[in-house]
Design a protein around this motif. Sequence first.
Motif, PDB file in Angstrom:
ATOM      1  N   ALA A 127       0.835  -1.200   0.000  1.00  8.93           N
ATOM      2  CA  ALA A 127       0.000   0.000   0.000  1.00  8.93           C
ATOM      3  C   ALA A 127       0.867   1.246   0.000  1.00  8.93           C
ATOM      4  O   ALA A 127       0.669   2.159  -0.780  1.00  8.93           O
ATOM      5  N   GLY A 158      -3.647   2.564  -5.704  1.00 12.12           N
ATOM      6  CA  GLY A 158      -3.757   1.234  -5.123  1.00 12.12           C
ATOM      7  C   GLY A 158      -4.858   0.390  -5.738  1.00 12.12           C
ATOM      8  O   GLY A 158      -4.653  -0.801  -6.016  1.00 12.12           O
ATOM      9  N   PHE A 176      -3.144  -3.076   2.699  1.00 13.70           N
ATOM     10  CA  PHE A 176      -4.129  -2.025   2.446  1.00 13.70           C
ATOM     11  C   PHE A 176      -5.126  -1.918   3.603  1.00 13.70           C
ATOM     12  O   PHE A 176      -5.915  -0.994   3.656  1.00 13.70           O
TER      13      PHE A 176
END
Length: 194
Positions: free
Chosen positions: A42, A55, A79
């Motif tokens: 991320a 992302g 993430f």
Amino acid sequence: MDKQRIGILGGTFDPPHIGHLMMAQEAVEQCKLDKVWFMPSASPPHKKMNGVTAGNDRIEMVKRTIDDVEGFKLSLIEFEREGPSYTVDTMKELKEKHPDIEFFFIIGGDSVEALHTWDRIDQLVEIITFIGIKRPGHEFESPYLDKIIAIETPLIGISSTMLRERFRHNKNTKYYVTDEVREYVEVNRLYDKR
């Protein structure tokens, strides 16, 4: 009961390419892994995020790359938390969530030789084993060689940087990435302006 053996292949995946698939498949075969989890980063601490594709686009490209490959799975753990993605934190979290799994972290030869620069590397090498991909005829140099399983794969000189450049200049990318990724990049014009 034997623990499941899972390889983690982390990276920016901007874009994912056949070299990533080959690394993962060779690790499965040579190290007898049950699965490989592809783990897009991320917010990698060693890369500036300006200039890195969003992302959600990188996640979608990884999905399209591994969608029909048995034994390959997408992991979004990096993430799911805030802040920079340090591998040591990610692996601690994975080991807490999955105590029944033995994890291996798959890295290329350049990363093997840079391991001494990784955040809290001495902690990390105590909790996981690395699988290092060797270039044919090249020996690793690292103070952590006893923590690395070295495997050789056919040499594929593809980098995500080179692919972004090829997309930007409308050069051939067929066979470098899957058709699904190439179509996604072209439809969304991911690399047109960079």
